[in-house]
Design a protein around this motif. Structure first.
Motif, mmCIF file in Angstrom:
data_model
loop_
_atom_site.group_PDB
_atom_site.id
_atom_site.type_symbol
_atom_site.label_atom_id
_atom_site.label_comp_id
_atom_site.label_asym_id
_atom_site.label_seq_id
_atom_site.Cartn_x
_atom_site.Cartn_y
_atom_site.Cartn_z
ATOM 1 N N ALA A 123 -1.662 16.783 -13.294
ATOM 2 C CA ALA A 123 -1.674 18.050 -12.557
ATOM 3 C C ALA A 123 -1.635 17.808 -11.053
ATOM 4 C CB ALA A 123 -2.912 18.862 -12.941
ATOM 5 N N LEU A 124 -2.397 16.816 -10.583
ATOM 6 C CA LEU A 124 -2.394 16.494 -9.155
ATOM 7 C C LEU A 124 -1.012 16.013 -8.715
ATOM 8 C CD1 LEU A 124 -3.903 15.994 -6.467
ATOM 9 C CD2 LEU A 124 -4.402 13.686 -7.312
ATOM 10 N N THR A 125 -0.374 15.201 -9.528
ATOM 11 C CA THR A 125 0.956 14.684 -9.187
ATOM 12 C C THR A 125 1.967 15.822 -9.081
ATOM 13 O OG1 THR A 125 0.436 12.614 -10.333
ATOM 14 C CG2 THR A 125 2.751 13.059 -9.871
ATOM 15 N N GLU A 126 1.932 16.744 -10.037
ATOM 16 C CA GLU A 126 2.840 17.897 -10.004
ATOM 17 C C GLU A 126 2.596 18.748 -8.758
ATOM 18 O OE1 GLU A 126 2.298 19.972 -13.644
ATOM 19 O OE2 GLU A 126 3.134 18.363 -14.890
ATOM 20 N N GLY B 191 -2.406 4.662 -7.470
ATOM 21 C CA GLY B 191 -1.151 5.290 -7.101
ATOM 22 C C GLY B 191 -0.356 5.697 -8.330
ATOM 23 N N VAL B 192 0.391 6.781 -8.204
ATOM 24 C CA VAL B 192 1.301 7.231 -9.262
ATOM 25 C C VAL B 192 2.725 7.058 -8.770
ATOM 26 C CG1 VAL B 192 2.032 9.149 -10.729
ATOM 27 C CG2 VAL B 192 -0.381 8.908 -10.110
ATOM 28 N N GLY C 279 8.220 8.330 -4.105
ATOM 29 C CA GLY C 279 7.403 7.224 -3.634
ATOM 30 C C GLY C 279 6.150 7.133 -4.482
ATOM 31 N N VAL C 280 5.176 6.388 -4.004
ATOM 32 C CA VAL C 280 3.918 6.226 -4.741
ATOM 33 C C VAL C 280 2.899 7.206 -4.189
ATOM 34 C CG1 VAL C 280 2.010 4.650 -5.258
ATOM 35 C CG2 VAL C 280 4.371 3.802 -5.280
ATOM 36 N N LEU C 281 2.403 8.076 -5.057
ATOM 37 C CA LEU C 281 1.402 9.052 -4.646
ATOM 38 C C LEU C 281 0.059 8.366 -4.428
ATOM 39 C CD1 LEU C 281 0.602 12.071 -4.262
ATOM 40 C CD2 LEU C 281 -0.052 12.048 -6.694
ATOM 41 N N ASP C 282 -0.495 8.515 -3.244
ATOM 42 C CA ASP C 282 -1.842 8.043 -2.936
ATOM 43 C C ASP C 282 -2.805 9.070 -3.536
ATOM 44 O OD1 ASP C 282 -4.375 7.609 -1.741
ATOM 45 O OD2 ASP C 282 -3.470 6.757 0.058
ATOM 46 N N VAL C 283 -3.390 8.747 -4.689
ATOM 47 C CA VAL C 283 -4.171 9.724 -5.449
ATOM 48 C C VAL C 283 -5.381 10.207 -4.669
ATOM 49 C CG1 VAL C 283 -5.573 10.035 -7.537
ATOM 50 C CG2 VAL C 283 -3.345 8.887 -7.671
ATOM 51 N N ASP D 32 4.689 17.528 0.694
ATOM 52 C CA ASP D 32 3.927 16.873 1.767
ATOM 53 C C ASP D 32 4.168 15.364 1.671
ATOM 54 O OD1 ASP D 32 2.132 15.805 3.544
ATOM 55 O OD2 ASP D 32 0.423 16.987 2.863
ATOM 56 N N GLU D 33 5.050 14.865 2.517
ATOM 57 C CA GLU D 33 5.439 13.458 2.432
ATOM 58 C C GLU D 33 4.315 12.513 2.829
ATOM 59 O OE1 GLU D 33 8.189 12.409 1.061
ATOM 60 O OE2 GLU D 33 8.846 14.481 0.748
ATOM 61 N N SER D 34 3.303 13.003 3.525
ATOM 62 C CA SER D 34 2.246 12.117 4.023
ATOM 63 C C SER D 34 1.373 11.550 2.902
ATOM 64 C CB SER D 34 1.360 12.868 5.027
ATOM 65 O OG SER D 34 0.605 13.877 4.383
ATOM 66 N N VAL D 35 1.422 12.125 1.709
ATOM 67 C CA VAL D 35 0.591 11.621 0.614
ATOM 68 C C VAL D 35 1.343 10.602 -0.256
ATOM 69 C CG1 VAL D 35 -0.839 13.688 0.540
ATOM 70 C CG2 VAL D 35 1.198 13.551 -0.921
ATOM 71 N N PHE D 36 2.571 10.295 0.146
ATOM 72 C CA PHE D 36 3.371 9.312 -0.595
ATOM 73 C C PHE D 36 3.565 8.047 0.227
ATOM 74 C CE2 PHE D 36 4.570 13.373 -2.462
ATOM 75 C CZ PHE D 36 4.547 13.088 -3.816
ATOM 76 N N LEU D 37 3.495 6.914 -0.448
ATOM 77 C CA LEU D 37 3.717 5.616 0.170
ATOM 78 C C LEU D 37 5.038 5.038 -0.320
ATOM 79 C CD1 LEU D 37 0.170 4.125 -0.461
ATOM 80 C CD2 LEU D 37 1.012 5.015 1.716
ATOM 81 N N GLN D 38 5.667 4.218 0.523
ATOM 82 C CA GLN D 38 6.855 3.477 0.116
ATOM 83 C C GLN D 38 6.448 2.040 -0.204
ATOM 84 O OE1 GLN D 38 9.588 5.313 -0.482
ATOM 85 N NE2 GLN D 38 8.247 6.980 0.212
ATOM 86 N N GLU D 39 7.284 1.350 -0.952
ATOM 87 C CA GLU D 39 6.895 0.047 -1.485
ATOM 88 C C GLU D 39 6.478 -0.931 -0.392
ATOM 89 O OE1 GLU D 39 8.353 -3.445 -4.576
ATOM 90 O OE2 GLU D 39 9.707 -1.803 -4.082
ATOM 91 N N GLU D 40 7.149 -0.910 0.729
ATOM 92 C CA GLU D 40 6.836 -1.872 1.794
ATOM 93 C C GLU D 40 5.452 -1.637 2.400
ATOM 94 O OE1 GLU D 40 9.545 1.369 3.533
ATOM 95 O OE2 GLU D 40 9.466 0.112 1.727
#
Length: 299
Positions: free
Chosen positions: A61-64, A15-16, A21-25, A71-79
């Protein structure tokens, strides 16, 4: 760049950390078809560290792209995250003993003339928010907040002036110890290598975000009471000297972790009648400036 390692569906993932949030790579790479387009795209933290600049550039590059796509579905929240240690499979976990003068004085030990090097094994790795089970064959459990160096490229006979160029990044370590086992003989190994005796994380922060590793505040809280309050400027042997010294004895490899010692304030330093060893139910929080906070409960 700040990354985490986490577990999902029984698999290690990368994750980034971003302001979204945290990007699910893995998910982002699949969603945006980046695995075919860029074979350097790392899928784990060890892929990232060992992949060098190509892996890091691909991940940036992927993170940018993911942030731009909204697209919020590729990000995770801490919980939602089940953390793994910030470095999951190091070849070596090396530690420096008595590297702060006040800690050495408080422990009633002589100041070292050269770095004191000992090791931990991979069974000792422990993640942020993971419980540490206290073993039945020891009683004197102690904490040690430490800045951890993560090596980014292979090096042998490294000169001190070049040493920091071999650093991938930094993370938070806890050299958790069973003092009665540590000092049962002249060898510290048993007291340092219980299962989960090396919490590491939660984030791995690249070296370019830490301008000076010798000017970071370190704090430990036990059940929200502050016990350690130090700074890496007080190290006897600074990070570059430690890396250079170790490399003259063994080859450092990408992903190797070096714990750089702890400041004063551990239980061992106190007079016997004041020692309150860690026990089941205790909570440990360690904070290092610019690196975040790692927290573990004892059971």
């Amino acid at each position: 760049m700040r990354t985490i390692a986490f577990m999902q569906d029984g698999r290690e993932k990368l994750g980034v950390v971003t302001n979204r949030g945290v990007l699910d790579v893995e998910l982002a790479a699949e969603r945006f078809d980046q695995l075919k387009m860029n074979p350097s795209q790392p899928q784990t933290v060890m892929n990232l560290i060992k992949g060098g600049s190509a892996a890091r550039n691909a991940l940036e590059a992927l993170t940018e792209l993911a942030i731009a796509e909204q697209d919020e579905s590729v990000f995770l929240q801490e919980e939602e995250i089940q953390y793994l240690p910030s470095v999951t499979n190091p070849e070596k976990i090396l530690c420096v003993g008595l590297n702060y003068k006040n800690h050495a004085d408080g422990s009633k030990m002589e100041l070292p003339e050269k770095p004191i090097i000992f090791s931990k094994f991979k069974n000792a790795l422990c993640a942020h928010q993971e419980e540490i089970s206290l073993s039945d064959n020891a009683n004197q459990f102690d904490y040690e907040a430490e800045l951890a160096i993560v090596i980014g490229k292979t090096g042998k006979y490294i000169e001190q002036e070049d040493a920091l160029s071999y650093v991938y990044g930094y993370t938070i370590g806890n050299d958790f110890s069973a003092r009665d086992l540590q000092f049962a003989s002249s060898q510290w190994l048993l007291g340092k290598n219980g299962d989960k005796f090396c919490p590491l994380g939660p984030e791995l922060v690249t070296a370019d975000e830490i301008e000076n590793p010798q000017n970071l505040k370190i704090k430990t809280y036990i059940n929200n009471e502050i016990r350690q309050d130090g700074c890496t400027k007080d190290m006897i042997f600074p990070c570059d000297e430690i890396i250079s010294y170790i490399s003259k004895h063994m080859t450092l490899q990408p992903g190797d972790v070096i714990l750089t010692g702890t400041p004063e304030g551990v239980v061992m330093e106190k007079e016997k009648h004041e020692q309150q060893w860690l026990k089941s139910g205790d909570n440990i929080k360690i904070e290092i400036e610019r690196l975040g906070k790692i927290e573990n409960n004892l059971k």
